[in-house]
Design a protein around this motif. Sequence first.
Motif, short mmCIF file in Angstrom:
data_model
loop_
_atom_site.label_atom_id
_atom_site.label_comp_id
_atom_site.label_asym_id
_atom_site.label_seq_id
_atom_site.Cartn_x
_atom_site.Cartn_y
_atom_site.Cartn_z
N ILE A 104 59.35 58.46 24.54
CA ILE A 104 58.43 57.55 25.19
C ILE A 104 59.71 56.70 26.21
O ILE A 104 60.47 56.12 25.82
CB ILE A 104 57.88 56.40 24.40
CG1 ILE A 104 57.02 57.06 23.44
CG2 ILE A 104 56.82 55.58 25.28
CD1 ILE A 104 56.30 56.14 22.44
N THR A 156 58.50 46.56 27.09
CA THR A 156 57.40 46.39 26.44
C THR A 156 57.31 45.21 25.75
O THR A 156 58.47 44.68 25.24
CB THR A 156 57.21 47.68 25.64
OG1 THR A 156 55.89 47.48 24.79
CG2 THR A 156 58.50 47.58 24.54
N ARG A 198 59.95 54.15 28.27
CA ARG A 198 59.32 52.77 28.97
C ARG A 198 60.30 51.96 29.82
O ARG A 198 61.59 52.19 29.63
CB ARG A 198 58.92 51.97 27.46
CG ARG A 198 58.02 52.58 26.66
CD ARG A 198 57.78 51.43 25.48
NE ARG A 198 56.85 51.70 24.56
CZ ARG A 198 57.16 52.36 23.37
NH1 ARG A 198 58.35 52.49 23.22
NH2 ARG A 198 56.23 52.56 22.71
N LYS A 199 59.88 51.31 30.78
CA LYS A 199 60.96 50.35 31.42
C LYS A 199 60.77 49.18 30.51
O LYS A 199 61.90 48.68 30.37
CB LYS A 199 59.97 50.13 32.68
CG LYS A 199 59.95 51.22 33.68
CD LYS A 199 59.38 50.88 35.26
CE LYS A 199 59.51 51.95 35.94
NZ LYS A 199 58.72 51.54 37.36
N TYR A 228 55.52 58.87 30.03
CA TYR A 228 55.99 57.82 30.76
C TYR A 228 54.66 57.02 30.98
O TYR A 228 53.64 57.37 31.69
CB TYR A 228 56.38 58.09 32.36
CG TYR A 228 57.72 58.57 32.51
CD1 TYR A 228 58.98 57.99 33.01
CD2 TYR A 228 58.15 60.01 32.03
CE1 TYR A 228 60.06 58.17 33.07
CE2 TYR A 228 59.18 60.30 32.25
CZ TYR A 228 60.45 59.61 32.72
OH TYR A 228 61.78 60.00 32.75
N PRO A 229 54.69 55.72 30.42
CA PRO A 229 53.62 54.96 30.43
C PRO A 229 53.28 54.23 31.69
O PRO A 229 53.60 53.09 31.73
CB PRO A 229 53.61 53.85 28.92
CG PRO A 229 55.03 53.92 29.11
CD PRO A 229 55.86 55.25 29.60
N ASP A 238 50.87 53.30 27.13
CA ASP A 238 51.64 53.22 26.21
C ASP A 238 50.88 53.19 24.92
O ASP A 238 49.69 53.12 24.79
CB ASP A 238 52.58 51.99 26.46
CG ASP A 238 53.97 52.08 25.84
OD1 ASP A 238 54.04 53.03 24.97
OD2 ASP A 238 54.70 51.41 26.19
N TYR A 293 49.47 46.38 22.82
CA TYR A 293 48.96 47.34 23.31
C TYR A 293 47.51 47.07 23.19
O TYR A 293 46.94 46.80 22.22
CB TYR A 293 49.41 48.70 22.74
CG TYR A 293 50.80 48.92 22.58
CD1 TYR A 293 51.63 48.93 23.96
CD2 TYR A 293 51.66 48.90 21.63
CE1 TYR A 293 53.01 49.18 23.99
CE2 TYR A 293 53.00 48.94 21.51
CZ TYR A 293 53.45 49.23 22.65
OH TYR A 293 55.00 49.35 22.54
#
Length: 330
Positions: free
Chosen positions: A24, A29, A26-27, A62-63, A9, A33
Amino acid sequence: MKIGVLDTDGDFKHRFFRDKKLDIRRKSTNGEYRKYGIGFTHGEIVCSMILKENPQAEIILYPIISENMKCSVLELIRGIESLIESGVDIINLSVGDEYNYHPELESICKDAQRQGILIVAAHSNRNVYATYPADLSFVVGVKCTDKNSPEKIMLFDESRNEVIFSSSYFSLYHLEIPRLIQGNSFACAKISGLLSWHKDSFREALKNLEHSFLNHYYPCETLKQKQCLFCTNRPNDQMEQRFINEVTNTIANFTIEDMDSEMVRQLHDWEILFIDCDSYQAVLPYKDKIRDFKILHQEKEIVLRYPLFSLEERMNLDLQYRVLIHQFFI
């Protein structure tokens, strides 16, 4: 052109990303980072290199890779599944399994291929027997060999569907960092960006690059053999003056702001225009002028210390005009 990326990410706040299409997924964050000492995460650098090659591309990130640059095979498979569902055209992978072959991983990659998705995957930076999915025959694998005094920048092994760079160092110039960074992931990103212009004929594009004039490192000794105009953004810097005197045969040096007038005023006196501007944003407004001047004056050499032009832009100049703009790095 949608390019799916599985990587780390980042916050993507640098101005390079301001006008780019970046989604992006993300689920969650916490907004923190892990960045390299140069101020960017691995994912930010990878995405920037893709977008440097194709600024019009849309990236879906997808990070899934953790801060220690690891992810499980299950996370990798689920990431590829998510990118297939997102309707991407290309998948760029900086990650793979260095130890084991997983039929489930090959199966999901084949699903992507059946849906017309091109997968470009980096080999391990370590000397391992295989990396999956980079070693799968239908995936474009990318690696670097770091040869001593190489002549060619890259090779395409069509039998293995593999791109091999002769150096593992790639420029961060577009991020306002006049330095190089090492790694197969960044070579992979370059190739993903390039092939996003040629997805349906990617093998032909890679063969064209391999056999083109721009697939050669510029012989630096030429700078001493021919008369040079030297354009710089730091004319009073002692190291720059030493470079001018020791490496080039310079008949005049000037700043980037005076480049237009000096190129024309001394048109008959010089053979090489050497541009050494360590600020990407400072030279960017002159990019079109540099290109147009070279098209009109093909007998003159133009050499850039830092890579202002992408591989695709230079390939198009070569194919359309038989014009080559030299750059020390890519």
